[in-house]
Scaffold this motif. Structure first.
Motif, PDB file in Angstrom:
ATOM      1  N   ALA A  95       0.764  -1.361   0.133  1.00 28.84           N
ATOM      2  CA  ALA A  95       0.053  -0.081   0.026  1.00 28.84           C
ATOM      3  C   ALA A  95       0.712   1.138  -0.064  1.00 28.84           C
ATOM      4  CB  ALA A  95      -1.057  -0.072   1.212  1.00 28.84           C
ATOM      5  N   TYR A  96       2.274   1.352   0.674  1.00 30.05           N
ATOM      6  CA  TYR A  96       3.030   2.282   0.757  1.00 30.05           C
ATOM      7  C   TYR A  96       3.592   2.620  -0.519  1.00 30.05           C
ATOM      8  CZ  TYR A  96       7.425   4.529   0.960  1.00 30.05           C
ATOM      9  OH  TYR A  96       8.890   5.171   0.982  1.00 30.05           O
ATOM     10  N   ILE A  97       4.042   1.634  -1.348  1.00 24.86           N
ATOM     11  CA  ILE A  97       4.674   2.018  -2.575  1.00 24.86           C
ATOM     12  C   ILE A  97       3.656   2.264  -3.755  1.00 24.86           C
ATOM     13  CG2 ILE A  97       4.389  -0.412  -3.731  1.00 24.86           C
ATOM     14  CD1 ILE A  97       7.581   2.026  -3.632  1.00 24.86           C
ATOM     15  N   LEU A 178       8.780  -0.761 -17.016  1.00 27.89           N
ATOM     16  CA  LEU A 178      10.138  -0.058 -16.945  1.00 27.89           C
ATOM     17  C   LEU A 178      10.714   0.415 -15.668  1.00 27.89           C
ATOM     18  CD1 LEU A 178      12.531   1.362 -18.636  1.00 27.89           C
ATOM     19  CD2 LEU A 178      11.144   3.270 -19.098  1.00 27.89           C
ATOM     20  N   PHE A 179      11.648   0.254 -15.147  1.00 32.03           N
ATOM     21  CA  PHE A 179      12.269   0.522 -13.928  1.00 32.03           C
ATOM     22  C   PHE A 179      12.407   2.188 -13.949  1.00 32.03           C
ATOM     23  CE2 PHE A 179      15.908   1.296 -11.000  1.00 32.03           C
ATOM     24  CZ  PHE A 179      15.520   0.486  -9.895  1.00 32.03           C
ATOM     25  N   ASN A 180      11.697   2.493 -12.837  1.00 24.65           N
ATOM     26  CA  ASN A 180      11.671   4.093 -12.454  1.00 24.65           C
ATOM     27  C   ASN A 180      12.386   4.589 -11.115  1.00 24.65           C
ATOM     28  OD1 ASN A 180       9.700   2.728 -10.937  1.00 24.65           O
ATOM     29  ND2 ASN A 180       8.043   4.483 -11.360  1.00 24.65           N
ATOM     30  N   LEU A 274      17.651   9.084  -3.529  1.00 26.54           N
ATOM     31  CA  LEU A 274      16.994   8.190  -4.317  1.00 26.54           C
ATOM     32  C   LEU A 274      15.494   8.418  -4.064  1.00 26.54           C
ATOM     33  CD1 LEU A 274      15.897   5.443  -2.938  1.00 26.54           C
ATOM     34  CD2 LEU A 274      18.196   5.051  -2.920  1.00 26.54           C
ATOM     35  N   GLU A 275      14.840   7.902  -5.164  1.00 28.10           N
ATOM     36  CA  GLU A 275      13.245   7.679  -5.282  1.00 28.10           C
ATOM     37  C   GLU A 275      12.947   6.545  -5.289  1.00 28.10           C
ATOM     38  OE1 GLU A 275      11.093  10.240  -4.969  1.00 28.10           O
ATOM     39  OE2 GLU A 275      12.331  11.848  -4.972  1.00 28.10           O
ATOM     40  N   ASN A 276      12.649   5.918  -4.345  1.00 30.93           N
ATOM     41  CA  ASN A 276      12.301   4.538  -4.153  1.00 30.93           C
ATOM     42  C   ASN A 276      10.820   4.462  -4.898  1.00 30.93           C
ATOM     43  OD1 ASN A 276      12.065   1.804  -3.355  1.00 30.93           O
ATOM     44  ND2 ASN A 276      11.246   2.528  -1.446  1.00 30.93           N
ATOM     45  N   ASN A 277      10.677   4.454  -6.131  1.00 28.58           N
ATOM     46  CA  ASN A 277       9.106   4.193  -6.756  1.00 28.58           C
ATOM     47  C   ASN A 277       8.994   3.002  -7.322  1.00 28.58           C
ATOM     48  OD1 ASN A 277       8.872   7.125  -6.606  1.00 28.58           O
ATOM     49  ND2 ASN A 277      10.343   7.413  -8.270  1.00 28.58           N
TER      50      ASN A 277
END
Length: 348
Positions: A95-97, A178-180, A274-277
């Motif tokens: 739910a967080y991501i 695609l990795f983001n 970093l952006e943990n998306n």
């Protein structure tokens, strides 16, 4: 009269008295089909076998030592951040991501343990991600990626083929996922530039992704899979996409994010914002940031050196064992006494 009748009877076939022709499957005779060509059949004497094992050992062991030393000279820093970048008060990671309202910014500190000479390669590593799944690998349309006139071709791209009846470019699950995650590296309050130019294969840029093909209707669905592409940049210049589209064969893989053209010294502290998306929590995956140098062997890989050493050591052992056997219990070459019919019967 009898002779005339006999002649008439035998000539009734119209072949002038020749015997009837028979169909045969027997191949035409040749030395090749009958295996009669001249051939060299070397006899493996003990001296020859021992010499071959020694030669292979002499060649393989130095190659193994050189490969292992080269691998150990590669400096590699690996930092897993998928769990560390989730706030401590969060119990539901999925739910967080998926919640876009929650900021995903995370800061990590890396300490350089050995001097790292440029260029330094920046990779992202994913674990337990099966890019080699048959349906995933087939979920793309290469003609669409190459040619602007074939933008409407979305065969094999389901379920990411169209949105509201309009074709998605690039279509398919590979592009959609695609990795983001993004990385910003800082050393001593100074940004380290990560060069993302030419991180993909030249053949892919020039032949597999068109310079006149632009993203359209991409990531417009209800569920966003990964990075959103800039619709003003052609696919041949979207190198993050090109790198990602070359699918990995194993569930644990690394893909090149960029290069740093600055030396990093021992005990330097690298701050990574970093952006943990990217969502790896839904399938129990792991995310890691990797900084690595390279040499003539490539990246860090001890397997090649260990494999050469193992084979070379085994050859030396066999050569030594055969030598002892030859010296302790020699056997005359071509001795007829060892033939089964020349041996005394058992029990007599």
């Amino acid at each position: 009269m009898d002779n005339h009748a006999a002649g008439s009877s035998s000539g009734g076939s119209g072949d002038g008295g020749a015997a009837p022709r028979r169909n045969s499957r027997k191949p035409k005779y040749s030395k090749f089909t009958q295996q009669e060509l001249p051939a060299c059949k070397p006899i493996l004497t003990p001296k020859w076998v021992i010499s071959v094992f020694l030669l292979v050992g002499v060649i393989f062991v130095p190659i193994g030592v050189a490969s292992l030393r080269a691998s150990q000279q590669v400096v590699e820093i690996v930092d897993r951040y998928d769990d560390a970048c989730v706030p401590a008060n969060v119990t539901d990671k999925l739910a967080y991501i998926r919640d876009k309202a929650i900021p995903k910014t995370c800061t990590r500190n890396l300490t350089i343990t050995k001097h790292m000479k440029q260029p330094i390669f920046v990779y992202y590593q994913l674990d337990n991600f099966y890019q080699n799944h048959r349906r995933y690998v087939k979920s793309r349309n290469d003609a669409q990626l190459r040619d602007r006139s074939k933008a409407t071709e979305t065969s094999y791209c389901d379920p990411e083929a169209t949105i509201d009846g309009k074709p998605i470019v690039p279509c398919g699950l590979i592009a959609w996922s695609l990795f983001n995650d993004t990385y910003n590296l800082i050393r001593n309050n100074e940004n380290l530039t990560v060069d993302k130019k030419y991180i993909s294969w030249k053949s892919d840029r020039e032949h597999k992704f068109g310079s006149d093909v632009f993203p359209s209707n991409f990531q417009k669905g209800p569920l966003q899979g990964g990075k959103i592409l800039n619709s003003t940049i052609p696919l041949s210049e979207q190198e993050d996409l090109i790198v990602w589209m070359r699918t990995a064969a194993l569930p644990t893989f690394r893909k090149l994010y960029g290069r740093i053209y600055v030396d990093l010294k021992v005990n330097d502290t690298i701050t990574v914002n970093l952006e943990n998306n990217y969502n790896t929590y839904s399938f129990g995956g792991k995310k890691k940031l990797v900084l690595s140098t390279a040499n003539w062997l490539g990246g860090k890989n001890d397997f090649l050196g260990l494999a050469y050493l193992t084979v070379g050591g085994l050859c030396f052992f066999l050569a030594f064992a055969f030598t002892l056997l030859y010296l302790i219990k020699p056997r005359k070459l071509g001795d007829n006494n060892y033939l089964s019919w020349n041996r005394p019967p058992v029990g007599r």
